[in-house]
Design an enzyme around this catalytic site. Structure first.
Site, PDB file in Angstrom:
ATOM      1  N   GLU A  38      16.685  -7.505  32.569  1.00 42.08           N
ATOM      2  CA  GLU A  38      15.495  -8.328  32.776  1.00 42.08           C
ATOM      3  C   GLU A  38      15.790  -9.764  32.378  1.00 42.08           C
ATOM      4  O   GLU A  38      16.176 -10.035  31.227  1.00 42.08           O
ATOM      5  CB  GLU A  38      14.316  -7.786  31.958  1.00 42.08           C
ATOM      6  CG  GLU A  38      13.048  -8.619  32.135  1.00 42.08           C
ATOM      7  CD  GLU A  38      11.882  -8.077  31.335  1.00 42.08           C
ATOM      8  OE1 GLU A  38      12.066  -6.999  30.740  1.00 42.08           O
ATOM      9  OE2 GLU A  38      10.832  -8.729  31.290  1.00 42.08           O
ATOM     10  N   LYS A  59       9.798  12.095  21.512  1.00 44.59           N
ATOM     11  CA  LYS A  59       9.911  11.559  22.880  1.00 44.59           C
ATOM     12  C   LYS A  59       8.607  11.665  23.667  1.00 44.59           C
ATOM     13  O   LYS A  59       8.630  11.788  24.897  1.00 44.59           O
ATOM     14  CB  LYS A  59      11.052  12.249  23.644  1.00 44.59           C
ATOM     15  CG  LYS A  59      12.412  12.114  22.985  1.00 44.59           C
ATOM     16  CD  LYS A  59      13.490  12.853  23.762  1.00 44.59           C
ATOM     17  CE  LYS A  59      14.847  12.701  23.106  1.00 44.59           C
ATOM     18  NZ  LYS A  59      14.936  13.321  21.776  1.00 44.59           N
ATOM     19  N   ASP A  74      19.032   6.553  21.027  1.00 42.14           N
ATOM     20  CA  ASP A  74      18.498   7.426  22.070  1.00 42.14           C
ATOM     21  C   ASP A  74      17.441   6.663  22.860  1.00 42.14           C
ATOM     22  O   ASP A  74      16.368   6.367  22.327  1.00 42.14           O
ATOM     23  CB  ASP A  74      17.888   8.675  21.429  1.00 42.14           C
ATOM     24  CG  ASP A  74      17.524   9.727  22.461  1.00 42.14           C
ATOM     25  OD1 ASP A  74      17.182  10.846  22.055  1.00 42.14           O
ATOM     26  OD2 ASP A  74      17.594   9.428  23.673  1.00 42.14           O
ATOM     27  N   HIS A 105       9.600 -16.307  34.930  1.00 43.89           N
ATOM     28  CA  HIS A 105      10.154 -15.143  35.630  1.00 43.89           C
ATOM     29  C   HIS A 105      10.509 -15.480  37.072  1.00 43.89           C
ATOM     30  O   HIS A 105      11.485 -14.953  37.616  1.00 43.89           O
ATOM     31  CB  HIS A 105       9.162 -13.984  35.582  1.00 43.89           C
ATOM     32  CG  HIS A 105       9.260 -13.180  34.322  1.00 43.89           C
ATOM     33  ND1 HIS A 105      10.138 -12.138  34.181  1.00 43.89           N
ATOM     34  CD2 HIS A 105       8.599 -13.288  33.136  1.00 43.89           C
ATOM     35  CE1 HIS A 105      10.012 -11.617  32.967  1.00 43.89           C
ATOM     36  NE2 HIS A 105       9.088 -12.301  32.311  1.00 43.89           N
TER      37      HIS A 105
END
Length: 976
Positions: free
Chosen positions: A618, A752, A828, A924
């Site tokens: 990004e 998660k 992770d 952006h």
């Protein structure tokens, strides 16, 4: 007949000596105390542990066997030399004395000097190679770039650096041993100190002669092997990059070749060896000639007298008669005192009686009665001086049948070693930096065309439609150590005959897959003979296994229409250390995904500056975080507080009745249940420590949430192991044998997944980070003001998230920063779900902006998982948190959590400022949109072509140019 008797005498004497030594050893063992035996046993164990430590140290420096065994050989030779000198000087040394003293000498002295010298030589060699690589990259040619000069430089630099330290240690140890030899202490200490001093002296000499030579040969062999592995495949492949480099450097190579000797660079190893052999032969003859005046045996009497006197000073009698007769003297003394009369006692030397067979005396008598052979032998060599008597003694010793066999074995080993050394010297003659033949530019051009238009080979009996030719992907940089990660596929002859399926299956049954070509392995795998997941284990070559798996997937009929270009895709797979992946991180590997890594900062966190690594695709994310770091540093840096540290696991257990489930819940909540479960859980690991248990009942299902510290590891595997054992103890010892374990993870962790339990009770590390930004910095750096930021935070992060029913999402973009740092440091990525739980709070504090972020469930670790990979480990290195903390386990993981919390603080500050100033969309549009020409590498549809054509009109170009200038000025102002 006399000669045969002389020959048979030596084996009998050897057997007699062995028998006597064994009987003395048994007598000593029977009369020894238990404490002495235990001490000797510990000494021998420590000695062997010293040997193991030597080989482990050498293994860390790249030598699995040879350097360690050569170190032992050097020490054994030094001991033998010292033993010979000691016995020649008349100092008696017994086998018992050696067996008692040698283990403690080895443990005390050790092999540290050899290890220190080896480490210094290797480090200087690596430094020299790095300097050479830097010079070659910059276009400089080093005059000392050859392997021989590199070895000479490494040895000289190592001796200059560590030589004084080694000599000092030897001198101190020898002086201490000399003091022990002159101390006068009886019982063998004098003799052993005398032997140990000579052993250290010869060990010092052999260290800088024999062992240094072996070390140089090992270094030369290693460098030659690496050069042959790296240079030969490049010559065979003739790739575009090699061809261009060689073509550009043709003139320079011709110039170097013109200055070089006719037969290449000279290697001085073999000529020096020949010169040393000739000089040694001349020296032996000179000594023989100079010994003519001393051929009279009486001329050596002075030396013998001095040696015998020295031996008499140092060596006491082997048997002390007064100690032997102590019992008799103790009996005579009281009698003499009681009778009151003088008594004269004569103490004689003890007589030792041994029982022997009569045949021994017959054999000795026959040999003694016929001394003609011995007299003739000594008389023949008596007139040849010292050298002649030495040669005569050697020739006589060769008649011993046992000794002659050992000499033959030693000669065979010497021939083999010399052959190996000559091969190593022969390898050094060729200089890898100078080509062996002239470079043909036409051949290079043809090789370049071949590499550019290489097509894929078809499998046996199967047709795959051709794919459009793509540009060759650039070679990725080597990410791991070249010596460990570089695996070249074995070259295969192009004209190899096709084998039948039966022959291939026979080779497969014989585990001879390395003899097959890639196409043959692909054929076997596509026919189901080789599982696709087992290619690495079957082939033993990880890079080749990945390459073959790509071809198999590309030719698989199930998805060949979309995966047919995988074997020629731009997904890189070469020059990577796949051994770290195997069985640890990923399966069915087809390559690795290069991801851009940037750094934000520096950011002052708790008084220390850090550069924050972030792996992301990004745009403006790293730049935005850097702007936040700049603003935070202007206010004095970020302050962090660790509020919690405990990973959780929530198993689900079930009972037949609600009554039993409720009883289990009450028992777990009681003090007795807590103590039993904590004791059982803590016994499974030296790092895992159970902090608390939280229970919840749903019908007959009981959910237990274990919360525990896990050191520097993230801890999921560690806590799962502890949970299994604790539940087993609960069932067997707690009286709940009717309990049924539904799952070790019952989603009560919660792992998660977004859950209010993690937001309320926490999971992993709990971190709060705060910074105070002066109002002037908010206006100059962030291009906003304090009141606008406070108002935006309330409306967006607090009220807006509440209106959306968010759980733990009261922030602007904490997940952006957390995910980027997780990818860069080997965490992770799936745990970003709960790790990004964050609430951002802003206040106006006396005109300054007070901003804080609270993250109650940040799950990180610096040990295990993706952190074992070298690129991710390198990012942990720049943060100073790689691996386990040496003194306080868990500190590295906690520091990483603090760093991530402060980085999230910087990201929140910068993004909220951009939103308040209206800069987000423009930034952006400038930095996070790919350019239109990037579509040229991918075939597009007609609709894409129309859009592209519309974008390329002159009017659009003119408008884009104006917008580009305006956006660039605005984003530059933001970054500044």
């Amino acid at each position: 007949m006399d000669h045969e008797g002389c020959q048979g005498q030596h084996p009998q004497q050897c057997c007699q000596w062995v028998s006597n030594a064994w009987s003395e050893f048994l007598d000593l063992l029977k009369n020894a105390e238990t404490l002495d035996i235990v001490i000797m046993l510990l000494g021998y164990i420590a000695m062997h542990l010293t040997f193991v430590s030597l080989f482990l140290s050498m293994r860390k420096m790249g030598s699995k066997f040879w350097l360690g065994i050569c170190t032992l050989f050097s020490s054994v030779f030094a001991f033998l030399f010292g033993l010979v000198v000691t016995t020649k000087l008349g100092v008696p040394i017994s086998v018992i004395l050696l067996s008692e003293g040698l283990p403690f000498l080895v443990v005390t002295i050790g092999f540290e000097k050899n290890i220190v010298l080896t480490r210094a030589v290797m480090s200087h060699a690596i430094e020299h190679r790095r300097i050479q690589a830097q010079n070659s990259k910059s276009g400089k040619r080093s005059p000392d770039g050859s392997t021989q000069n590199m070895i000479q430089y490494a040895v000289q630099a190592a001796i200059k650096e560590k030589g004084f330290e080694i000599i000092r240690d030897y001198a101190i140890e020898i002086v201490i041993l000399v003091i022990g030899a002159a101390s006068g202490v009886q019982g063998g200490l004098q003799q052993f100190c005398f032997l140990a001093a000579w052993t250290l002296f010869f060990d010092f000499i052999l260290l800088f002669t024999f062992y240094t030579a072996i070390l140089s040969i090992k270094l030369r062999s290693t460098v030659s092997s690496v050069m042959s592995i790296c240079v030969w495949p490049l010559r065979m492949m003739a790739s575009r990059r090699v061809a261009e480099n060689v073509a550009k450097g043709d003139d320079e190579l011709n110039r170097v070749r013109g200055d070089a000797p006719l037969f290449g660079r000279k290697s001085s190893s073999i000529p020096k060896f020949k010169v040393l052999m000739i000089l040694g032969f001349i020296f032996v003859n000179i000594v023989n000639i100079c010994s003519i005046p001393f051929r009279n045996p009486s001329s050596m009497s002075t030396i013998r007298t001095w040696a015998s006197s020295l031996g008499g000073v140092i060596a006491p009698l082997s048997v002390d008669p007064f100690k032997v007769a102590s019992n008799g003297l103790d009996a005579i003394l009281p009698t003499a005192k009681s009778n009151n009369r003088p008594t004269l006692v004569t103490v004689l030397t003890p007589i030792k009686y041994e029982l022997e067979y009569p045949s021994i005396h017959y054999a000795l008598g026959s040999a003694a009665s016929n001394p003609a052979y011995n007299d003739a032998f000594h008389h023949h060599f008596q007139g040849y001086g010292v050298g002649g008597r030495m040669v005569g003694g050697i020739l006589k010793s060769l008649e011993d049948p046992v000794l002659s066999k050992w000499i033959v074995i030693a000669l065979a080993l010497s021939v083999a070693l010399n052959g190996y050394l000559f091969n190593v010297a022969r390898w050094g003659i060729k200089d890898p930096n100078v080509p062996e033949h002239n470079i043909d530019r036409n051949e290079l051009a043809r090789a370049r065309e071949f590499n550019d238009t290489g097509s894929a080979t078809l499998p046996l009996g199967e047709y795959v439609p051709p794919t459009p030719m793509r540009t060759q992907p650039s070679t990725p940089a080597i990410t791991d150590d070249e010596a460990e990660g570089l695996h070249m596929t074995k070259a295969r002859p192009a004209n190899l005959p096709n084998r039948s399926n039966e022959e291939l299956e026979k080779l497969l049954s014989e585990n001879a897959l390395r003899e097959m070509t890639d196409e043959e392995v692909i054929s076997l795998s596509m026919r189901g003979k080789i599982p696709g997941y087992a290619l690495e284990k079957t082939l033993g070559d990880f890079t080749r296994a990945v390459k073959i798996r790509r071809s198999i997937i590309a030719r698989n009929k199930a998805a060949a229409d979309i995966t047919h270009s995988l074997d020629r895709s731009k997904l890189p797979y070469e020059n990577y250390n796949w051994e770290r992946f195997f069985g640890a991180c990923c399966e069915n590997v087809i390559g690795y995904m290069p991801l851009p890594v940037g750094v934000a900062g520096p950011l002052v966190i708790d008084g220390q500056s850090y550069f924050i690594p972030m792996a992301t695709t990004e745009g403006v994310l790293v730049a935005s975080a850097s702007r936040g770091c700049k603003a935070i540093n202007s206010g004095g840096g970020a302050i962090t507080v660790l509020t919690a540290d405990g990973m959780t696991r929530g198993p689900c257990v079930a009972f037949e009745t609600l009554e039993r489930a409720g009883a289990a819940k009450l028992w777990l909540d009681s003090e007795a249940g807590q103590d039993m479960m904590k004791k059982a859980f803590n016994s499974t690991s030296r790092f895992a420590r159970l902090q608390s248990m939280k229970t919840a009942l749903a019908g007959t299902n009981l959910y237990i949430r274990f919360k525990t510290t896990t050191g520097d590891a993230m801890g999921m595997n560690m806590i799962s192991k502890g949970v299994e054992h604790a539940l087993s103890v609960m069932a067997n010892d707690g009286g709940f044998d009717d309990m049924q374990i539904i799952s070790v993870s019952g989603n009560y962790c919660t792992d998660k997944k977004a859950a209010a339990l993690n937001w309320i009770d926490g999971r992993g590390k709990g971190v709060v980070a705060e910074a105070i930004i002066p109002g002037e910095v908010v206006r100059s750096v962030l291009k906003s003001d304090v009141d606008s930021l406070v108002e935006l935070n309330v409306a967006k992060n607090l009220i807006g998230s509440a209106m959306a029913g968010s759980v733990g999402g009261f922030n602007a973009h904490a997940a952006n920063i957390v995910a980027a740092i997780f990818l860069a440091t080997g965490q992770d990525p799936a745990q970003v779900v709960e790790s990004a739980n964050c609430i951002t709070i802003m206040k106006n504090l006396n005109g300054a902006l007070q901003i804080s972020v609270s993250m109650p469930s940040l799950e990180v670790g610096t040990l295990g998982g993706g952190t074992i990979l070298e690129p991710q480990g390198a990012m942990l290195d720049i943060l100073g948190v790689r691996g386990s903390h040496p003194t306080n386990p868990g500190d590295n993981a906690r520091r990483l959590a603090r760093i991530i919390g402060a980085a999230v603080l910087a990201g929140e500050l910068s993004l909220c400022s951009a939103l308040a100033a209206g800069h987000l969309v423009r930034a952006h549009m400038q930095h996070n949109r790919s350019a239109a020409p990037s579509r040229s590498t991918t075939p597009g549809s007609s609709h894409d072509a129309r859009l592209t054509g519309h974008d390329q009109c002159p009017r659009a170009l003119s408008v884009n140019n104006v917008d580009e200038r305006r956006r660039y000025s605005e984003v530059k102002a933001i970054d500044e």
